[in-house]
Design a protein around this motif. Structure first.
Motif: not given
Length: 193
Positions: A4-6, A8, A26-28, A31, A38, A40
């Motif tokens: 995971a690379n978020l 927030t 948050s934005y992944d 994704q 992307s 969340q």
């Protein structure tokens, strides 16, 4: 198991002295290449406290994958001397039903008589999961206690009606406020806000 690379964020804005408005999401980054969004879940919240003994909180969640408002939460708390009243409700936006409604009253007093109420309503099953009522009459060194506990879930479901005299000098903790599985019966706002 996975990666995971978020990124927030949580932003809050005090629109007025008694009103706080906030948003978080948050934005992944991983994704972006997938088929899912992307972004969340996006959360919006308000906290309105016009006086120190009155609070209204709301929280709503937008599900970016399902593209729907999935959850709305409302909490209202009021404190007056030893009495504390709290109402909490959760609306399921996906199923279009009030999933939970809870009422919590403690410390209500009328002369030598005090009372407590805890009610948990399950909107999915259209029933009360818990109803707890307590009345205490102060007899100076002792108390006359009447408790009605009606639970529809957990270990030993059913109704219990208990009456007893209690000496104030001895420590005691009754079943009010606790469910059959040991879970707290309340509204989610906390005991004192």
């Amino acid at each position: 198991m996975g990666q995971a690379n978020l990124l927030t964020t949580d932003l809050s804005f005090r629109a007025a002295r008694a009103l706080l408005i906030g948003a978080q999401s948050s934005y992944d980054l991983l994704q972006r290449a997938g088929s899912y969004s992307s972004w969340q879940g996006v959360g919006l919240r308000t906290e309105f406290t016009p006086k120190k003994d009155l609070a209204l909180r709301t929280y709503s969640t937008y599900d970016t994958s399902g593209q729907a408002w999935s959850n709305h939460r409302l909490d209202l708390s009021y404190k007056s001397g030893p009495m504390f009243v709290s109402y909490g409700a959760r609306y399921d936006g996906i199923r279009k039903v009030w999933g939970d409604q809870n009422l919590y009253v403690t410390g209500a007093r009328w002369g030598r008589i005090s009372g407590d109420v805890r009610i948990a309503y399950n909107g999915y099953l259209h029933r009360f999961d818990a109803q707890q009522y307590g009345v205490v009459v102060d007899l100076h060194c002792a108390e006359a206690v009447l408790q009605v506990v009606d639970m529809n879930t957990g270990f030993r479901p059913g109704r219990e009606i208990t009456f007893f005299l209690r000496l104030k000098a001895l420590p005691w903790s009754g079943p009010l406020g606790t469910g059959r599985l040991g879970q707290p019966i309340g509204t989610g706002t906390g005991r004192d806000f």
